[in-house]
Design a protein around this motif. Structure first.
Motif, PDB file in Angstrom:
ATOM      1  N   PHE A 107      41.177   8.098  45.289  1.00 16.40           N
ATOM      2  CA  PHE A 107      41.843   6.957  45.921  1.00 16.40           C
ATOM      3  C   PHE A 107      40.830   5.934  46.436  1.00 16.40           C
ATOM      4  N   TYR A 108      39.706   6.410  46.991  1.00 17.63           N
ATOM      5  CA  TYR A 108      38.695   5.473  47.468  1.00 17.63           C
ATOM      6  C   TYR A 108      38.186   4.590  46.336  1.00 17.63           C
ATOM      7  N   HIS A 109      37.984   5.177  45.178  1.00 13.76           N
ATOM      8  CA  HIS A 109      37.490   4.393  44.061  1.00 13.76           C
ATOM      9  C   HIS A 109      38.556   3.434  43.539  1.00 13.76           C
ATOM     10  N   ARG A 110      39.811   3.836  43.549  1.00 15.15           N
ATOM     11  CA  ARG A 110      40.884   2.926  43.140  1.00 15.15           C
ATOM     12  C   ARG A 110      41.011   1.773  44.129  1.00 15.15           C
ATOM     13  N   MET A 111      40.947   2.089  45.426  1.00 16.04           N
ATOM     14  CA  MET A 111      41.028   1.026  46.432  1.00 16.04           C
ATOM     15  C   MET A 111      39.830   0.088  46.313  1.00 16.04           C
ATOM     16  N   ALA A 112      38.639   0.665  46.086  1.00 15.88           N
ATOM     17  CA  ALA A 112      37.446  -0.165  45.946  1.00 15.88           C
ATOM     18  C   ALA A 112      37.576  -1.101  44.758  1.00 15.88           C
ATOM     19  N   ARG A 113      38.150  -0.642  43.669  1.00 21.12           N
ATOM     20  CA  ARG A 113      38.328  -1.490  42.488  1.00 21.12           C
ATOM     21  C   ARG A 113      39.227  -2.683  42.793  1.00 21.12           C
ATOM     22  N   GLU A 114      40.333  -2.447  43.515  1.00 17.37           N
ATOM     23  CA  GLU A 114      41.236  -3.543  43.860  1.00 17.37           C
ATOM     24  C   GLU A 114      40.599  -4.500  44.864  1.00 17.37           C
ATOM     25  N   LEU A 115      39.833  -3.962  45.805  1.00 15.06           N
ATOM     26  CA  LEU A 115      39.170  -4.820  46.795  1.00 15.06           C
ATOM     27  C   LEU A 115      38.062  -5.651  46.144  1.00 15.06           C
ATOM     28  N   ARG A 116      37.363  -5.061  45.184  1.00 10.86           N
ATOM     29  CA  ARG A 116      36.351  -5.845  44.456  1.00 10.86           C
ATOM     30  C   ARG A 116      37.012  -6.929  43.621  1.00 10.86           C
ATOM     31  N   LEU A 117      38.174  -6.623  43.061  1.00 12.30           N
ATOM     32  CA  LEU A 117      38.892  -7.633  42.289  1.00 12.30           C
ATOM     33  C   LEU A 117      39.335  -8.792  43.184  1.00 12.30           C
ATOM     34  N   ALA A 118      39.562  -8.515  44.471  1.00 13.80           N
ATOM     35  CA  ALA A 118      39.895  -9.584  45.416  1.00 13.80           C
ATOM     36  C   ALA A 118      38.668 -10.409  45.786  1.00 13.80           C
ATOM     37  N   GLY A 119      37.461  -9.897  45.476  1.00 14.16           N
ATOM     38  CA  GLY A 119      36.249 -10.657  45.725  1.00 14.16           C
ATOM     39  C   GLY A 119      35.309 -10.063  46.752  1.00 14.16           C
TER      40      GLY A 119
END
Length: 242
Positions: free
Chosen positions: A59-71
């Motif tokens: 889950f941490y890696h999935r959340m990190a991917r979405e947060l990186r996509l936000a910039g």
């Protein structure tokens, strides 16, 4: 300060969450569901941790991917995720993804029309209320497009930076987001129109100039053919005619 605790904030939490914390909470909850905790860091940034250790790393890696996509720049630790401010690399990636969406999935109105017909027809056969059909089809098509939720996640967040290169990238991203939001609105309007057609049992009229899909895709004609093979040929009562 409780550096050894994996189930609480490392620092004393503010009573009222900041706008950034609320946005991060919204993004992470969309990915991981319930049990997401968010708190600010003293020098800026946000820490995120989960209640349950089950599948925490995934889950941490999935959340990190979405947060990186936000910039945002993120760091993933053993017991929590750290968000450490805007990243020029991540903002450039978001701009690329927004441009790709505009020339890819969001340029394909035929696919949205087909998806809407299939969803609406299935729901109608399952007895879903006709009056609620357009809203449900629109919501499911929005989930399939993915960008409506991603853009909604950032609602209310004022994005800025003291660094000129980051300000320029944030402005570029904002312009692309506005284009994506308009295109998503056109797709969802088409999905709702198709759902109303399926609910009423009549083929839709051809679109006029300015409707979604006019630019060479002949969306209305395709929609008519799909509805024609999907919707039973039944006479409409006065109460259901559109």
């Amino acid at each position: 300060m409780t550096m050894d605790s994996s189930g609480s904030s490392w620092f004393q939490e503010d009573p009222a969450p900041s706008r950034q914390e609320q946005v991060v909470q919204r993004i992470c909850a969309r990915v991981a569901g319930s049990g997401v905790h968010v708190a600010s860091l003293p020098l800026g940034g946000v820490q995120v941790w989960l209640d349950s250790p089950r599948h925490r790393w995934r889950f941490y890696h999935r959340m990190a991917r979405e947060l990186r996509l936000a910039g945002w720049h993120t760091e993933t630790g053993p017991d929590r995720l750290l968000l450490l401010g805007w990243s020029a690399v991540c903002l450039s990636h978001r701009a690329r993804m927004l441009r790709a969406a505009l020339t890819g999935r969001l340029a394909d109105f035929d696919r949205t029309a087909f998806t809407a017909v299939m969803i609406a027809t299935r729901l109608r056969h399952e007895g879903f209320p006709a009056g609620d059909l357009p809203g449900e089809v629109e919501a499911r098509c929005g989930d399939a497009l993915r960008w409506p939720a991603r853009l909604a996640d950032l609602d209310g967040l004022e994005r800025g930076s003291s660094l000129e290169p980051l300000r320029l990238r944030l402005a570029q991203v904002a312009g692309l987001e506005a284009k994506v939001a308009r295109r998503c609105g056109e797709h969802l309007a088409l999905a709702s129109k198709v759902a109303r057609t399926v609910a009423g049992g009549a083929a839709p009229a051809r679109s006029h100039a300015g409707d979604p899909g006019d630019s060479g895709s002949s969306t209305a004609g395709l929609t008519e053919r799909m509805v024609g093979v999907s919707v039973p040929n039944v006479a409409l009562s006065a109460g259901t005619a559109r």
